[in-house]
Scaffold this active site. Structure first.
Site, PDB file in Angstrom:
ATOM      1  CB  THR A 136      -0.379  32.787 -46.509  1.00 48.29           C
ATOM      2  OG1 THR A 136      -1.342  32.285 -47.699  1.00 48.29           O
ATOM      3  CG2 THR A 136      -0.423  31.285 -45.869  1.00 48.29           C
ATOM      4  CB  VAL A 137       3.079  35.166 -44.064  1.00 51.64           C
ATOM      5  CG1 VAL A 137       4.098  35.394 -42.814  1.00 51.64           C
ATOM      6  CG2 VAL A 137       3.804  33.894 -44.983  1.00 51.64           C
ATOM      7  CD  GLU A 152      15.105  32.369 -38.068  1.00 49.66           C
ATOM      8  OE1 GLU A 152      15.846  32.725 -37.225  1.00 49.66           O
ATOM      9  OE2 GLU A 152      15.367  31.806 -39.114  1.00 49.66           O
ATOM     10  CB  ILE A 174      14.296  26.299 -40.920  1.00 47.87           C
ATOM     11  CG1 ILE A 174      13.409  24.928 -41.285  1.00 47.87           C
ATOM     12  CG2 ILE A 174      15.563  25.624 -40.295  1.00 47.87           C
ATOM     13  CD1 ILE A 174      14.272  24.100 -42.538  1.00 47.87           C
ATOM     14  N   GLY A 225      -1.336  24.860 -56.248  1.00 46.37           N
ATOM     15  CA  GLY A 225      -1.478  26.170 -55.533  1.00 46.37           C
ATOM     16  C   GLY A 225      -0.057  26.470 -54.992  1.00 46.37           C
ATOM     17  CD  GLU A 239       6.644  32.560 -54.022  1.00 45.34           C
ATOM     18  OE1 GLU A 239       6.259  33.704 -54.127  1.00 45.34           O
ATOM     19  OE2 GLU A 239       7.033  31.753 -53.114  1.00 45.34           O
ATOM     20  CG  ASP A 260      12.003  31.614 -52.950  1.00 46.67           C
ATOM     21  OD1 ASP A 260      11.539  32.272 -52.334  1.00 46.67           O
ATOM     22  OD2 ASP A 260      12.066  30.400 -52.387  1.00 46.67           O
ATOM     23  CE  LYS A 301      12.906  31.131 -49.433  1.00 48.96           C
ATOM     24  NZ  LYS A 301      12.011  30.018 -49.611  1.00 48.96           N
ATOM     25  N   GLY A 352       4.375  28.037 -45.683  1.00 50.12           N
ATOM     26  CA  GLY A 352       3.041  27.645 -44.957  1.00 50.12           C
ATOM     27  C   GLY A 352       2.589  28.990 -43.941  1.00 50.12           C
TER      28      GLY A 352
END
Ligand code: HSE
Length: 428
Positions: free
Chosen positions: A14-15, A131, A138, A189, A192, A203, A207, A304
């Site tokens: 996706t990314v 980032e 964000i 979906g 993870e 997760d 962060k 996303g």
């Protein structure tokens, strides 16, 4: 024409696909803003032939991300594969050794190996930008390393796992139990591949550890994060906390205390009306407090395609512009080893328990709390059923040690019908 900045992108999920799309669609804008073009030389992914909805035939293909990372026509290795170890780490190390800058969205890799990777990159005169690894779109890393660099940071907080926030807010709005909403999230979906990364707080803990390093100038210490997931949160607590004016959030808090660095990622109660209390669905929020700036609240999509790729492209553009900042905001070799402080800062707590409905039951609980030095702020009893009395208590601030002393003494009162639930209330 000024020299283009040439990318090698490993990982076309996706990314990765979102990054390629932005780089293609916004090529003119990116060139105008950077003063030079940003191009893709080569790509790599697990499977080659799949239609990913974006043309890829103009880019060289590498099966092995390590080979991609070392290519002569790659200036920046963009690591979007994920995973703390394995190919992501091997290729990142290879890129640094080959003199490339690195842009990554990989929170797990940096939370565990960030110190070594940052030291290697800085010794080689390279930068690692990440980032996209924290709170998706964000710009919280940029906020901490750049805009707020002149502040002493006093506290960093965040709801940084959208899946958990979705589950908790959906439990609240639909009145559904945890397991039903977990299954709904799986069908949508949102989870993870290993759901424990989300619901176990791992997760989000990765962060938080990264933010704490930048905020407090300390080596990333993921192992020192006190982790607790949301699996044990019941609809009962969601409803009762709401009755008392709170929402339950999987909240990360990092702060430097007199006893050392406190890092917690755990379910907390926050006031309903606070910005964190009002955060709905899969959205993320980061709250930063600095001595000069006061409190900053950043809110947006934490995952996303578009939001995460936006962060990746922003990092790439910084490198194209010549902005070179140490990975954690100061040279990695100078980062301090922070002593971990476990829940050192006192807080009010929410306690829910069911007592035997008999004279003196509540008094015994009050005595146990009093003997541990814990003062009651608010209390509510609900309708008694079958000789059982549901009771909620909100305490004044107390230490975790005092709370544990009280919790350990409670079974000895002989008035508990079930084990008490205790959840920290975070003042935000
Ligand atoms: N699984 C994460 C979340 C997204 O739900 O926020 C990437 O870290």
């Amino acid at each position: 024409m000024t020299q283009p900045l040439r990318l090698g992108i490993a990982g076309l999920g996706t990314v990765g696909v979102g990054t390629v799309k932005i780089l293609r669609r916004k090529a003119a804008l990116i060139e105008a803003r950077c003063g030079r073009p940003v191009t893709i030389s080569a790509i790599s992914a697990r499977t080659r032939g799949r239609d990913r909805g974006v043309p890829l035939d103009g880019y060289a293909w590498e099966d092995d991300p390590v080979t991609l990372a070392r290519r002569d026509d790659v200036d920046v290795f963009v690591e979007l594969m994920g995973g703390a170890d394995g190919p992501a780490k091997a290729a990142t190390e290879a890129a640094i050794a080959a003199g490339k800058d690195v842009v990554t969205a990989n929170k797990a890799m940096l939370a565990i190996h960030g110190q070594a990777l940052a030291e290697a990159a800085e010794a080689a005169g390279r930068v690692i930008r990440f980032e996209a690894a924290v709170a998706g779109g964000i710009p919280v890393i940029k906020a901490l390393t750049e805009a707020l660099a002149g502040n002493e940071i006093t506290r960093v907080m965040g709801v940084m796992n959208g899946t958990c926030n979705y589950i908790l807010t959906r439990m609240q709005s639909a009145g559904l139990p945890y397991q039903a909403v977990f299954e709904e999230a799986a069908q949508l979906g949102y989870l993870e591949a290993d759901p424990e990364l989300d619901v176990g707080g791992i997760d989000a803990g990765h962060k938080l550890a990264l933010l704490a390093s930048i905020a407090f100038g300390t080596k990333v210490a993921f192992d020192a994060v006190e982790l607790e997931g949301i699996q044990a949160i019941t609809i009962e607590d969601i409803k009762r906390a709401s009755d008392m004016g709170y929402r339950i959030k999987l909240l990360g808090v990092a702060q430097m205390t007199g006893r050392g660095l406190e890092q917690r990622m755990s379910p907390c109660l926050v006031p309903k009306k606070s910005p964190l209390g009002q955060l709905e669905g899969g959205t993320n929020m980061c709250v930063i407090e600095g001595d000069a700036v006061g409190q900053i609240v950043l809110r947006g999509a934490g995952a996303g395609e578009g939001p995460t790729a936006s962060a990746v492209v922003g990092d790439v553009m910084d490198i194209a512009r010549g902005l070179r900042i140490s990975t954690f905001g100061q040279p990695a070799a100078q980062l301090a080893d922070a002593a971990p402080a476990h829940s050192a800062s006192p807080a009010p707590y929410y306690l829910r328990m069911t007592l035997t409905d008999k004279p003196g039951a509540l008094a015994r609980i009050a005595t146990v709390l009093g003997e541990a030095g814990i003062s009651i702020n608010r209390m509510r009893q609900y309708d008694h059923e079958g000789g059982r009395a549901p009771v909620l208590i909100v305490t004044h601030k107390c230490t975790r040690v005092a709370l544990e002393q009280a919790l350990a003494a409670m079974p000895g009162t002989g008035v508990l019908e079930s084990a008490p639930v205790a959840i920290r209330i975070e003042e935000v």
